[in-house]
Design a protein around this motif. Structure first.
Motif, mmCIF file in Angstrom:
data_model
loop_
_atom_site.group_PDB
_atom_site.id
_atom_site.type_symbol
_atom_site.label_atom_id
_atom_site.label_comp_id
_atom_site.label_asym_id
_atom_site.label_seq_id
_atom_site.Cartn_x
_atom_site.Cartn_y
_atom_site.Cartn_z
ATOM 1 N N ALA A 237 -34.971 28.364 61.729
ATOM 2 C CA ALA A 237 -34.394 27.113 61.219
ATOM 3 C C ALA A 237 -33.561 26.423 62.293
ATOM 4 O O ALA A 237 -33.618 25.196 62.449
ATOM 5 C CB ALA A 237 -33.554 27.397 59.981
ATOM 6 N N ARG A 238 -32.781 27.197 63.042
ATOM 7 C CA ARG A 238 -31.974 26.609 64.116
ATOM 8 C C ARG A 238 -32.857 26.040 65.224
ATOM 9 O O ARG A 238 -32.528 25.018 65.832
ATOM 10 C CB ARG A 238 -31.011 27.661 64.697
ATOM 11 C CG ARG A 238 -29.831 27.985 63.805
ATOM 12 C CD ARG A 238 -28.771 28.779 64.558
ATOM 13 N NE ARG A 238 -29.264 30.082 64.964
ATOM 14 C CZ ARG A 238 -29.189 31.186 64.227
ATOM 15 N NH1 ARG A 238 -28.640 31.128 63.016
ATOM 16 N NH2 ARG A 238 -29.646 32.332 64.677
ATOM 17 N N ALA B 161 -34.433 22.724 63.922
ATOM 18 C CA ALA B 161 -33.485 21.707 63.448
ATOM 19 C C ALA B 161 -33.403 20.483 64.359
ATOM 20 O O ALA B 161 -33.447 19.345 63.876
ATOM 21 C CB ALA B 161 -32.097 22.327 63.249
ATOM 22 N N TYR C 237 -28.416 23.474 55.996
ATOM 23 C CA TYR C 237 -28.216 24.231 57.230
ATOM 24 C C TYR C 237 -29.006 23.593 58.370
ATOM 25 O O TYR C 237 -28.501 23.410 59.485
ATOM 26 C CB TYR C 237 -28.670 25.667 56.991
ATOM 27 C CG TYR C 237 -28.482 26.624 58.147
ATOM 28 C CD1 TYR C 237 -27.268 27.269 58.350
ATOM 29 C CD2 TYR C 237 -29.529 26.899 59.027
ATOM 30 C CE1 TYR C 237 -27.104 28.163 59.392
ATOM 31 C CE2 TYR C 237 -29.370 27.790 60.075
ATOM 32 C CZ TYR C 237 -28.154 28.419 60.248
ATOM 33 O OH TYR C 237 -27.978 29.307 61.285
ATOM 34 N N ILE C 238 -30.250 23.248 58.104
ATOM 35 C CA ILE C 238 -31.082 22.578 59.115
ATOM 36 C C ILE C 238 -30.474 21.224 59.479
ATOM 37 O O ILE C 238 -30.388 20.861 60.653
ATOM 38 C CB ILE C 238 -32.525 22.416 58.593
ATOM 39 C CG1 ILE C 238 -33.192 23.784 58.427
ATOM 40 C CG2 ILE C 238 -33.345 21.523 59.520
ATOM 41 C CD1 ILE C 238 -34.520 23.742 57.696
ATOM 42 N N HIS C 239 -30.060 20.477 58.469
ATOM 43 C CA HIS C 239 -29.429 19.170 58.710
ATOM 44 C C HIS C 239 -28.202 19.304 59.611
ATOM 45 O O HIS C 239 -28.018 18.538 60.559
ATOM 46 C CB HIS C 239 -29.041 18.546 57.371
ATOM 47 C CG HIS C 239 -28.164 17.341 57.482
ATOM 48 N ND1 HIS C 239 -28.627 16.092 57.853
ATOM 49 C CD2 HIS C 239 -26.822 17.186 57.274
ATOM 50 C CE1 HIS C 239 -27.632 15.228 57.869
ATOM 51 N NE2 HIS C 239 -26.527 15.868 57.533
ATOM 52 N N HIS D 275 -27.508 21.489 61.789
ATOM 53 C CA HIS D 275 -27.815 21.910 63.153
ATOM 54 C C HIS D 275 -28.700 20.897 63.867
ATOM 55 O O HIS D 275 -29.211 21.179 64.956
ATOM 56 C CB HIS D 275 -28.508 23.279 63.139
ATOM 57 C CG HIS D 275 -27.563 24.416 62.880
ATOM 58 N ND1 HIS D 275 -27.120 24.755 61.617
ATOM 59 C CD2 HIS D 275 -26.957 25.286 63.728
ATOM 60 C CE1 HIS D 275 -26.302 25.783 61.698
ATOM 61 N NE2 HIS D 275 -26.182 26.122 62.958
ATOM 62 N N SER D 276 -28.877 19.736 63.271
ATOM 63 C CA SER D 276 -29.739 18.710 63.858
ATOM 64 C C SER D 276 -28.908 17.596 64.483
ATOM 65 O O SER D 276 -27.682 17.559 64.338
ATOM 66 C CB SER D 276 -30.651 18.109 62.776
ATOM 67 O OG SER D 276 -29.916 17.251 61.915
ATOM 68 N N THR E 213 -30.667 12.998 56.446
ATOM 69 C CA THR E 213 -31.751 13.825 55.912
ATOM 70 C C THR E 213 -31.887 13.607 54.414
ATOM 71 O O THR E 213 -30.885 13.510 53.704
ATOM 72 C CB THR E 213 -31.456 15.316 56.180
ATOM 73 O OG1 THR E 213 -31.285 15.524 57.585
ATOM 74 C CG2 THR E 213 -32.583 16.199 55.666
#
Length: 450
Positions: free
Chosen positions: A158-159, A162, A184-186, A188-189, A239
């Motif tokens: 996922a990281r 991202a 979490y993805i958002h 780290h983006s 997102t």
């Protein structure tokens, strides 16, 4: 901490100017509206930390502002200001949920003090709601707790994806934390400073979902008294999380596909396309490729969404995480309830680990929340757990127990999970499994994996 935002609504221009002066050198950003209707539009389009509104105004009055504010954001503090101070109006406003009631002419120091308390109230309420939602619904900070090896690999993937801004599909049983992983993805983006908005596509009928996602123009349908931006517009720079995307109708899937292809939306009742800049993360509690095979989902939409597929394992398959999650929830729920529960007694923790959790992480959170609410000591005890956990053990090891999976069955399961997590990419799946691509190909062929 970001600058607090105040909304001032008063149909007397001099009152608006006066309040602007009051907060000119304060840590607040002030937006003023000289009509109730204008104030309503501001509430619907922007996020504020406190509202100061006149009670009596022509057209849309302060009570309507209060009612709408509570619908849009139940945590937002609304302060009533009026020159018509009567006991009845004060009681009515407070019963309806007003934070405070100030009579004109007001004292500057009183207004400053009340607004400071209102901003603090709003932020505390929002913080507490965030704590409750972090795992149940996916909190803003998106704290993911995991020591299970497979789950840690999933978070690493996922990281990695991202920052790429590609669309993602999250699959897993209900309660496994799909929205939390999306946040979490958002976070780290490169879009982390933008909004994260979510909608459950399966909870709304087509007409309501279209209005929610794409917005509508004034007069587009009965009840559309004003223009409304949809989530695709509102999430600009951020997102948009589409939960249960497989539950959408064929017509809605066509509309979603068009937005993803053209990067623009057409509001309901509108004629002019509006460009949108948003990353889409979709989720489903069932496999989307199988929905495509059954004709329940368009293949072209599936491929647009499914650039990367991440499969969240059920909690029963990551039992090593249960104690860690249990203590995490113990801390969070104790804090939100204002109680000090420091530990979980060994017998209670053993029962928690044994339970199979058909509701997954959400169920564990609810169990701990219930226990914290009932706890009478500084420790969570077996007596604080639901009866089902107190009286039975979910996993009893004896001769009649359900047979363990064979090594071959376990290998098939691991390979399929790796392929699902990587969207069928065998090179990345092999890397996740710690083997080379040729070895993975041989295993797939030998085991007859589709």
């Amino acid at each position: 901490m970001r600058e607090a935002r105040l909304l001032v609504i008063d149909d007397e221009p001099i009152a608006c100017r006066q309040l602007e002066q009051v907060f000119r050198h304060s840590p607040y950003s002030v937006t003023t509206c000289e009509e109730g209707a204008t104030g309503l539009r501001a509430l619907e389009q922007e996020r504020f930390d406190a509202v100061l509104t006149d009670l009596r105004m022509a057209g849309v009055d302060g009570m309507e502002i209060l009612r709408r504010a509570r619908e849009l954001d139940p945590d937002l503090a609304v302060i009533m200001i009026t020159g018509h101070a009567t006991l009845d109006s004060a009681v009515e406003a407070m019963k309806a949920g007003a934070f405070h009631y100030i009579a004109k002419p007001f004292r500057i120091d009183e207004v400053r003090e009340v607004v400071a308390k209102a901003v603090e109230f709003t932020r505390l309420r929002r913080d507490n709601r965030t704590l409750r939602d972090q795992v149940e619904q996916g909190g803003r900070k998106a704290t993911l707790v995991a020591q299970d090896t497979a789950m840690q690999r999933l978070l690493e993937t996922a990281r990695q994806i991202a920052p790429t801004d590609c669309n993602v599909v999250l699959t897993g049983e209900s309660g496994t934390g799909k929205e939390l992983l999306a946040r979490y993805i958002h976070n780290h983006s490169a879009r982390a400073e933008g909004p994260f908005l979510a909608v459950n596509c399966g909870a709304l009928q087509d007409e309501l979902l279209a209005s929610e996602l794409f917005g509508h123009e004034k007069g587009a349908f009965t009840g559309a008294t004003q223009q409304k931006k949809g989530l695709f517009e509102t999430a600009a720079g951020g997102t948009l999380f589409l939960d249960e995307v497989a539950e959408t109708s064929p017509a809605m899937q066509v509309n979603l596909l068009r937005v993803l292809q053209e990067r623009e939306v057409l509001r309901v009742g509108g004629r002019t396309p509006i460009p949108v800049d948003v990353r889409v993360i979709a989720a489903s509690n069932r496999r989307l490729d199988r929905a495509v095979d059954r004709g329940e989902m368009r293949e072209d939409l599936y491929f647009r969404l499914n650039v990367v597929n991440l499969l969240l394992p059920p909690l029963r398959d990551r039992r090593d995480d249960i104690p860690l999650l249990a203590y995490y929830f113990l801390k969070r729920h104790s804090l939100s309830m204002g109680k000090r529960i420091d530990d979980i007694e060994p017998e209670a923790l053993e029962r928690l680990v044994e339970h199979d959790y058909p509701g997954n992480v959400r169920e564990l959170s609810n169990i701990i929340e219930r226990g914290v609410a009932l706890a009478r000591t500084a420790n969570l005890t077996l007596a604080d757990l639901p009866r089902a956990l107190r009286e039975t053990r979910a996993r009893v090891v004896h001769e009649d127990a359900a047979p363990l999976r064979t090594l071959e069955e376990q290998e098939v399961l691991q390979i399929r999970q790796a392929l699902e997590q990587t969207g069928g990419n065998r090179t990345r799946a092999a890397r996740l499994l710690g083997i080379d691509r040729v070895s993975l190909w041989r295993k797939i062929k030998r085991l007859g994996i589709e």
